[in-house]
Design a protein around this motif. Structure first.
Motif, short mmCIF file in Angstrom:
data_model
loop_
_atom_site.label_atom_id
_atom_site.label_comp_id
_atom_site.label_asym_id
_atom_site.label_seq_id
_atom_site.Cartn_x
_atom_site.Cartn_y
_atom_site.Cartn_z
N VAL A 173 0.83 -1.20 0.00
CA VAL A 173 0.00 0.00 0.00
C VAL A 173 0.87 1.26 0.00
N GLY A 174 2.17 1.08 0.27
CA GLY A 174 3.08 2.22 0.30
C GLY A 174 3.05 3.07 -0.96
N PRO A 175 3.13 2.48 -2.17
CA PRO A 175 3.07 3.31 -3.37
C PRO A 175 1.78 4.12 -3.49
N SER A 176 0.66 3.51 -3.13
CA SER A 176 -0.60 4.25 -3.19
C SER A 176 -0.60 5.40 -2.18
N LEU A 177 -0.10 5.12 -0.97
CA LEU A 177 0.01 6.17 0.03
C LEU A 177 0.98 7.25 -0.44
N GLY A 178 2.09 6.82 -1.06
CA GLY A 178 3.05 7.79 -1.57
C GLY A 178 2.47 8.68 -2.65
N GLY A 179 1.69 8.08 -3.55
CA GLY A 179 1.05 8.89 -4.59
C GLY A 179 0.10 9.90 -4.00
N LEU A 180 -0.65 9.50 -2.97
CA LEU A 180 -1.58 10.42 -2.31
C LEU A 180 -0.82 11.56 -1.64
N LEU A 181 0.27 11.22 -0.93
CA LEU A 181 1.06 12.25 -0.24
C LEU A 181 1.71 13.21 -1.23
N ILE A 182 2.19 12.69 -2.35
CA ILE A 182 2.80 13.56 -3.36
C ILE A 182 1.76 14.52 -3.92
#
Length: 491
Positions: A173-182
């Protein structure tokens, strides 16, 4: 998010382990779950969240993929060295203080990364982050083994499954969370996320991880002079040289490989003569099933992280998706891995999980060869879905194998070595991404990377089929008896 994940995993434990939720006196102490899970996911979340940040960071600092790859390697370089070292310290002195110190360093790394003025400082923050996240997983495995001894339960399958699910959930889920944070705060937000995570870890660790009881501290006291500092130093020196060589194997730096071999020879000589060796080579060398597990961890991580970093970069630069869209594409990987781990967590058979996982990796890597710049979205999702099956099986099987195969007195360092071998694989994956993509993550580079991943997946299958120890079912413990505790044995 932390409490919601913990509640979900607690429900999983009640389903997997008969008897439901029990108190600390007659079952696993569920108060330990929150700090265990949070500490264990600090490294995976930082390993995966960076995957969608590489392209924006490269654009911000004018760095190609071959240079931003050091953001991955720096974390794994520090973690590969730190995991077994910190794990050994946990074996000797208990988990509480090391857990708290590592979590605090994670928060410091988050601040440094968030304020980084250039790529060099950002890489340095990732080194700090690697050392800071070293304590979580060895501490969790130490606590699981301690609770197994206290309660007399030889295989807390529910807790081990929950730990594996938490780790791979956050990793995927890290990449999805990262995309949201970016999308909300830019790439710096993906570094700043460590600040609240570290604060939560410090609070939970201080409240729930027990201090080593005075009686046990007195019985197991190990003066600092007993630490095998020369062994740790030689281990670190050899690993640094090896990893630097792997980062650029075609760069002509063959002296690094020579230095790594020399350090390995010195390390072996030292460990065979040390009174309290950092890594007991005699015991480890006689435990071929555990060595085979470490080899499979290396191969599995090569495939997983080559896909995580390579595929994510390709979806942005080759397929033209945004960082947020690229993160969302990986969500089926998360969903599939969680379902597979939950459904198979009850089963102790390790060999079956590894065989199915190996075949799943082979199929997923073959599907990568069918992708092109104009491939429809459903094809991108299909590849991710297929890889979710081995993602859910391999991590769980490898973790369970170490729990059963490792010496109980060295559970922390053995768990750390599992991560070290895994991160060696991640370093190889990072180097492969840099080599095959060069200046841009295009479709041709993806196909070359897929062929490399396919070869590694086949080797993973061969190692699994050839391992006769797995044919006996659950691997035997090197410490075959776990005595049921009596009142006088309990702290």
């Amino acid at each position: 998010m932390t409490h919601g994940l913990t509640d979900s995993l607690s429900r999983l434990i009640r389903r997997v382990r008969p008897g439901g939720a029990k108190g600390a006196g007659d079952g696993f102490d569920r108060r330990l779950l929150a700090p265990m899970m949070l500490g264990s996911v600090l490294n995976p979340v930082n390993s995966s969240i960076i995957s969608v940040s590489l392209v924006p960071i490269g654009a911000a600092f004018g760095a190609p993929p071959s240079r931003t790859a050091w953001l991955i390697s720096a974390l794994y370089l520090a973690t590969s060295i730190g995991q077994p070292v910190v794990g050994r310290l946990i074996d000797l002195y208990g988990p509480r203080r090391l857990f708290l110190a590592g979590t605090a360093l994670t928060g410091v790394a988050g601040v440094v990364g968030m304020l980084s003025p250039g790529l060099g400082v950002l890489i340095a923050s990732r080194v700090l982050l690697g050392f800071g996240t070293c304590a979580g997983y060895p501490a969790a495995m130490y606590l699981i083994r301690s609770e197994a001894r206290r309660t007399g339960q030889e295989s807390p399958a529910g807790v081990l499954t929950a730990l594996a699910v938490a780790t791979q959930t956050i990793a995927v889920v890290g990449p999805s969370l990262g995309g949201l944070l970016i999308g909300i705060g830019g790439w710096r937000a993906t570094l700043a996320v460590n600040i609240p995570l570290a604060a939560a870890g410090l609070f939970l660790g201080a409240r729930r991880i027990p201090a080593t009881p005075p009686a046990r501290r007195k019985a197991d006291r190990h003066p600092v002079g007993d630490l095998d500092l020369p062994g740790m130093g030689l281990f670190a020196a050899g690993l640094v040289c090896l990893l630097l060589f792997l980062m650029n194997p075609g760069g002509g730096d063959w002296y690094l490989l020579v230095l790594a071999l020399a350090a390995a020879g010195g390390f072996t000589w030292r460990e065979l003569r040390a009174r309290l060796p950092f890594i007991d080579i005699r015991v480890l060398g006689g435990n071929l099933p555990l060595l085979a597990t470490y080899a499979r961890a290396l191969l599995s991580y090569v495939v997983s992280y080559a896909f995580l970093y390579g595929y994510t970069q390709w979806t942005q630069q080759g397929r033209g998706l945004s960082p947020s869209q690229s993160g969302l594409v990986l969500l089926p990987l998360f969903a599939t891995a969680i379902v597979v781990s939950t459904l198979t967590g009850r089963r102790q058979a390790i060999r079956g999980k590894l065989l199915v996982g190996a075949v799943g990796q082979i199929v997923a890597c073959a599907l990568l060869l069918l992708l092109h710049d104009d491939s429809p979205l459903w094809m991108l999702l299909a590849v991710v879905f297929v890889l979710g099956i081995p993602q859910g099986l391999n991590n769980l099987a490898l973790q369970n194998a170490v729990f059963h195969q490792a010496d109980a007195g060295r559970m922390g360092s053995s768990a750390g070595l599992l991560r070290t071998f895994g991160y060696l694989g991640a370093i190889v994956a990072s180097a492969a991404n840099g080599a095959f993509f060069g200046e841009r993550a295009d479709t041709g580079g993806l196909h070359h990377l897929a062929v490399f991943m396919l070869a590694v997946s086949v080797l993973f299958l061969v190692v699994t089929v050839a391992d006769r120890s797995l044919r006996r079912g659950t691997p035997p413990r090197t410490d075959p008896e776990i005595p049921r505790t009596t009142e006088k044995d309990q702290p």
